[in-house]
Design an enzyme around this catalytic site. Structure first.
Site, PDB file in Angstrom:
ATOM      1  N   HIS A 107      -4.946  -2.328 -13.134  1.00  0.00           N
ATOM      2  CA  HIS A 107      -5.674  -1.053 -12.948  1.00  0.00           C
ATOM      3  C   HIS A 107      -7.096  -1.066 -13.511  1.00  0.00           C
ATOM      4  O   HIS A 107      -7.534  -0.119 -14.173  1.00  0.00           O
ATOM      5  CB  HIS A 107      -4.891   0.098 -13.583  1.00  0.00           C
ATOM      6  CG  HIS A 107      -3.588   0.411 -12.898  1.00  0.00           C
ATOM      7  ND1 HIS A 107      -3.399   0.243 -11.546  1.00  0.00           N
ATOM      8  CD2 HIS A 107      -2.421   0.912 -13.383  1.00  0.00           C
ATOM      9  CE1 HIS A 107      -2.144   0.609 -11.228  1.00  0.00           C
ATOM     10  NE2 HIS A 107      -1.545   1.009 -12.320  1.00  0.00           N
ATOM     11  N   HIS A 176      -3.095   7.917  -9.726  1.00  0.00           N
ATOM     12  CA  HIS A 176      -1.860   7.505 -10.395  1.00  0.00           C
ATOM     13  C   HIS A 176      -1.079   8.718 -10.931  1.00  0.00           C
ATOM     14  O   HIS A 176      -0.598   8.701 -12.060  1.00  0.00           O
ATOM     15  CB  HIS A 176      -2.204   6.533 -11.527  1.00  0.00           C
ATOM     16  CG  HIS A 176      -1.106   5.569 -11.849  1.00  0.00           C
ATOM     17  ND1 HIS A 176       0.168   5.981 -12.187  1.00  0.00           N
ATOM     18  CD2 HIS A 176      -1.087   4.211 -11.881  1.00  0.00           C
ATOM     19  CE1 HIS A 176       0.919   4.921 -12.436  1.00  0.00           C
ATOM     20  NE2 HIS A 176       0.174   3.825 -12.241  1.00  0.00           N
ATOM     21  N   GLU A 307       1.343   5.483  -5.010  1.00  0.00           N
ATOM     22  CA  GLU A 307      -0.052   5.054  -5.161  1.00  0.00           C
ATOM     23  C   GLU A 307      -0.492   4.356  -3.875  1.00  0.00           C
ATOM     24  O   GLU A 307      -0.189   3.188  -3.665  1.00  0.00           O
ATOM     25  CB  GLU A 307      -0.173   4.103  -6.355  1.00  0.00           C
ATOM     26  CG  GLU A 307       0.303   4.672  -7.679  1.00  0.00           C
ATOM     27  CD  GLU A 307       0.678   3.553  -8.644  1.00  0.00           C
ATOM     28  OE1 GLU A 307      -0.226   2.782  -9.032  1.00  0.00           O
ATOM     29  OE2 GLU A 307       1.864   3.446  -9.006  1.00  0.00           O
TER      30      GLU A 307
END
Length: 342
Positions: A107, A176, A307
């Site tokens: 991420h 997220h 996601e």
């Protein structure tokens, strides 16, 4: 009609800036988004009795979002999901990224897009956040200009992501949010009925990096093309939870991706996207140690994420669609979260 209001949410330590909260409200939905990480901090949806509950996990105060926490509600980037060993080669040059998830980069690295203050601009029906990610940030090449826009239309929240690069770089942005349609703070998501419109998924190795295989869902725990009750399904297949990319039929058009129905409240979430994949994650790493909104604790499987994204580790998997953005091109993806009752 959509109303947009702004207020101070909190002050960053050491005079690093003011975090603002933007509340988007229609007759059907109320969404709170803060300028720290473009984070959705609350999302209130009515049940079949017309009672509104907040269906996303998160914190009441800014401090919660500044501590180590699992990306609740945030926009993650420059590259969402995992890059194997935090390494890739681009135009013959090797790049090393921050390692922050076992042996991998996750991420966007140690200080990804979720851990920065964005610049807001209020729109008639939403809010646009922008920032410039400098060349070399978290090890990624090129300067990247990014815009994330949240707009509300009745019972639909739209998230649009745009980016432009000064040199060829990697981009894969997503939101997220962790949802629990029974209301955040409910103990688990086992009574949620899940459908994902995907004929294939990406199997992963022990550190959750795709093996490179694009596997058919047919006859596996990953066949979610017809609705399954999550708790019963995990038991039947002896699965500990999902944290996998489902392969969507690639096109730049808006198309149906997933549907989750909570029979108890009647709430339904449908997700549409222009992205080629969706990571279905069932909160396997939540462990009840974080104190959330209204004192709620979030144990394992107490929220799910959908996601929408490019496929994980695509830069190191030559047969996956590339995540490269070149100068003069524009990254432009949209995801729609549509709520209803059934």
């Amino acid at each position: 009609m959509v109303s947009v209001t702004r207020a101070v949410f909190g002050e960053l330590p050491l005079g690093a800036g003011t975090v603002e909260k933007f509340q988007l409200q229609s007759d059907q939905l109320r969404v709170d988004i803060i300028s720290w990480g473009c984070t959705i901090t609350a999302l209130e949806v009515k049940d079949r009795q017309g009672r509104a509950s907040d269906v996303v996990l998160g914190f009441d105060e800014l401090e919660g979002y500044l501590q180590k926490q699992p990306y609740f509600g945030a926009v993650v980037g420059r590259v969402a999901n995992r890059i194997a060993k935090g390494m890739f080669t681009l135009d013959g040059k090797e790049y090393k990224l921050a390692i922050n998830n076992g042996p991998n980069s996750l991420h966007g690295g140690v200080k990804g897009f979720d851990k920065v203050l964005w610049t807001p601009r209020v729109l008639s029906n939403g809010v646009e956040f922008s920032r410039v990610s400098p060349d070399g940030e978290e090890g990624y090449p090129g300067e990247l200009k990014v815009w994330v826009t949240y707009t509300l239309d009745g019972s639909e929240l739209m998230v649009n992501y745009r980016a432009q690069a000064s040199q060829t770089t990697l981009v894969n942005l997503t939101n997220h949010s962790y949802f629990n349609l029974a209301g955040q703070g409910s103990p688990n998501i086992y009574d949620h009925e899940v459908t994902i419109e995907a004929d294939a998924f990406l199997p992963v190795n022990e550190v959750l990096i795709p093996t490179g295989e694009i596997a058919s869902v047919q006859g596996t725990a990953f066949d979610l093309r017809k609705p399954v009750k999550l708790g019963k399904h995990l038991q039947e297949f002896h699965v500990n939870g999902f944290d996998h990319n489902f392969c969507l039929k690639g096109s730049k058009e808006k198309r149906f991706c997933a549907r989750v129905h909570h029979a108890g409240s009647g709430r339904v979430l449908e997700v549409y996207t222009t992205q080629p994949g969706v990571q279905f994650y069932t909160g396997n790493f939540l462990d009840g140690t974080l104190k959330g909104k209204s004192g709620a604790v979030y144990p394992k499987h107490s929220g799910f994420c959908l996601e929408t994204q490019s496929w994980p580790d695509a830069i190191n998997q030559p047969h996956f669609a590339p995540v490269l953005l070149k100068p003069g091109e524009e990254y432009d993806h949209t995801t729609w979260f549509k709520f209803s009752v059934a």
